[in-house]
Design a protein around this motif. Sequence first.
Motif, PDB file in Angstrom:
ATOM      1  N   ALA A  81       0.829  -1.379  -0.044  1.00 52.46           N
ATOM      2  CA  ALA A  81       0.036   0.157  -0.126  1.00 52.46           C
ATOM      3  C   ALA A  81       0.859   1.153   0.019  1.00 52.46           C
ATOM      4  O   ALA A  81       0.738   2.046  -0.497  1.00 52.46           O
ATOM      5  CB  ALA A  81      -0.915   0.185   1.309  1.00 52.46           C
ATOM      6  N   THR A  82       1.783   1.221   0.722  1.00 55.32           N
ATOM      7  CA  THR A  82       2.720   2.381   0.868  1.00 55.32           C
ATOM      8  C   THR A  82       3.531   2.568  -0.311  1.00 55.32           C
ATOM      9  O   THR A  82       3.729   3.782  -0.878  1.00 55.32           O
ATOM     10  CB  THR A  82       3.483   2.663   2.207  1.00 55.32           C
ATOM     11  N   HIS A  83       4.022   1.743  -0.679  1.00 57.71           N
ATOM     12  CA  HIS A  83       5.100   1.672  -2.050  1.00 57.71           C
ATOM     13  C   HIS A  83       4.248   2.103  -3.096  1.00 57.71           C
ATOM     14  O   HIS A  83       4.423   2.882  -3.939  1.00 57.71           O
ATOM     15  CB  HIS A  83       5.743   0.692  -2.371  1.00 57.71           C
ATOM     16  N   GLY A  84       2.883   1.647  -3.364  1.00 51.90           N
ATOM     17  CA  GLY A  84       2.122   2.009  -4.315  1.00 51.90           C
ATOM     18  C   GLY A  84       1.534   3.309  -4.187  1.00 51.90           C
ATOM     19  O   GLY A  84       1.586   4.193  -5.066  1.00 51.90           O
ATOM     20  N   GLY A  85       1.290   3.707  -2.941  1.00 48.80           N
ATOM     21  CA  GLY A  85       0.892   5.136  -2.802  1.00 48.80           C
ATOM     22  C   GLY A  85       1.688   6.087  -2.827  1.00 48.80           C
ATOM     23  O   GLY A  85       1.586   7.316  -3.372  1.00 48.80           O
ATOM     24  N   MET A  86       3.187   5.994  -2.548  1.00 52.26           N
ATOM     25  CA  MET A  86       4.098   6.733  -2.989  1.00 52.26           C
ATOM     26  C   MET A  86       4.193   7.177  -3.940  1.00 52.26           C
ATOM     27  O   MET A  86       4.297   8.463  -4.451  1.00 52.26           O
ATOM     28  CB  MET A  86       5.395   6.077  -2.380  1.00 52.26           C
ATOM     29  N   THR A  87       4.213   6.115  -5.139  1.00 52.80           N
ATOM     30  CA  THR A  87       4.352   6.500  -6.562  1.00 52.80           C
ATOM     31  C   THR A  87       2.979   6.958  -7.189  1.00 52.80           C
ATOM     32  O   THR A  87       3.291   7.312  -8.408  1.00 52.80           O
ATOM     33  CB  THR A  87       4.895   5.339  -7.178  1.00 52.80           C
TER      34      THR A  87
END
Lengths: 259, 399
Positions: A81-87
Amino acid sequence: MGKRLIKTLIQSRYLFTQLVKRDFRQKYKKTTLGLLWSALNPLCEFAIMMLIFRNLFGRDTPHYTIYLLTGVLVYGMFSFATHGGMTAILSNSGIITKINVPKWFFVLSKNVACLVDFGITFLILIVFMVLDDIAFTWKFVFLLIPLGCLILFNLGVSMILSTMYVFFKDTQYLYNIFCRLLNYLSAIFWQVSILPEQYRDLLKINPLYDYIVYFRSIIIDGTIPSLTDHLICIGYAAVFFLAGCITYKLNNKKFIYYL
Amino acid sequence: MVEAKNVSIRYISGEIQNIGLKDWVIHKIKGDLDKNEYWAVEDVSFRIEKGDFLGIIGTNGAGKSTILKSIAGILPPQKGTIAADGRVVALLELGTGFDGELNLRENIYMRGALLGYTQEFLDSKVDEILEFAELTEFQNRRFKQLSSGMKSRLAFSISCLVNPDILILDEVLSVGDGAFRKKSEEKMMEIIRGGATTIFVSHSLAQIRRLCNKILWLDHGKQVAFAQTGDEVRELCAKYERYLRVRNADRNAKPSLAPLTAADKQHQEDSSVAYYATISNLFLRMLSEPECKQNFLRYFKEREITHIAVYGENVVYQAVREWLREAGISVDYIVEDSNRSKQNEIKIVPRRSPSYPETRMFLIADLYNAATIRKKLRNMTNVPHYTVQELMDGSYQSS
């Protein structure tokens, strides 16, 4: 303000479902196994860890399979979620610079798309729970609490990261390193008991650790965590979610100049 | 309605995104962070109403695209306010913001959703969009497999066919081949007649003249002038053209609003395009100003003209025809072909030969080929013929 956001979301629910579908499709596009990867990915990770750590930590941990799998489940959800959210904002710059859409939609849709992965991993967990003779009780309803907290926590972190990532591209590398550290500090495959007593509580600073512990205490021990633990879990979720919203709110008008 | 009040938009460059985190921290600590900012748009004000077609003109770097982005809500102005009521659909840079991996149909739904439409609405429009873009047979292709012309056509079709209240077009009406361009201009006229407000940037002055009833001239981010009436529009176009001529000789020339001299006017008349292209402005006047309509009708009545022929491009003559028909005048339009690539081969074909002798007047509504048509007509018949322009300013009496 919250009311307005929800209104926007209801008005744009079709857009939102489209985005979630797209995010999900994008993830596995051109793969032969497709959706199956959502199951295979955590399963393989789990298998490898099982292979390496079972003999090291597994001996004195009851239900080590479940112990490990809950850790993989929670951490995996956070990481995706956070890696996806970051980009999310940067990778949709083509749209954001051409069409006036609320930019947080992209962050939210990535997070929602990750829920599907979570669901699939959770099914695997249930299979292993059955195999491992775990008793299913009404207390499982309480799992909704750490799950809800985790979702809010992920969203908050995603919003902070995606904002930072727009301004500093270095964010992704720093965050990768940070995640590695966080992974070890979340006691995914090891038992807290290997740490000296006085350090154990320090782990509670890590919200992920708290969420994993909550999951484990319900699933493995069948006990509902204390009120303090609840306050910590909910507190972290609230603080990070608010911090994320504020960071986004303060900066989102500037994004366009950096995309 | 779109209203801009003292709008200024600033761009920042040379900050973090260019120098990376390390240098940024160092410079921040040292306190010598070199932030370059420049105002892309400064103190621009205008107001347009429902049904208006605003053209924004100016040389490269004038801030045209920037202000469009601002109206579209993508780039909020640092100073001033922009108000737009209704659903804004902006088409900025064709072919961007699509997903190359999705097929056309999916992309239409995606884009539609991004523009804020519902699934039900898009279900009812998707076939029409594909058809207008002439891409029905390619609907299952992935977007990235299309040619750039096809991509543009798709983008244009989506933006136009979703019934926007405010349509913003950045340099996009030159989409596709001649036939498609014609079709898109017709669509534009249809949208305007449907009451939409359109804002449009183009480097084709002819197109601006043909379509716009209001004009905003920007230069280096500053507002040079805002023309609001047909006469003002014509005059401003001429002044802008003069500026372009002057600028060709001297790169540092400044825009000037000095009155047009006789020499300037000569220049203007020299180019038939410049002279006749104002017709569609007249048209918008015809459609919007009742007294203008009355003048026409009185003229027809006085001379007992009940049958006329209209010459012109599709966009123009269709609108004229509709309007005349409403006024009870039968139109036997004859000229059909104004294929611009073959300017000298204009076919003048009697459409309804029986009524041909009854035709009392020819109205020439072609923008480019009026002179050629006039010549051909003279050889064919001695029925008087006028351009819309001549009818408007009364010069028909001497003709």
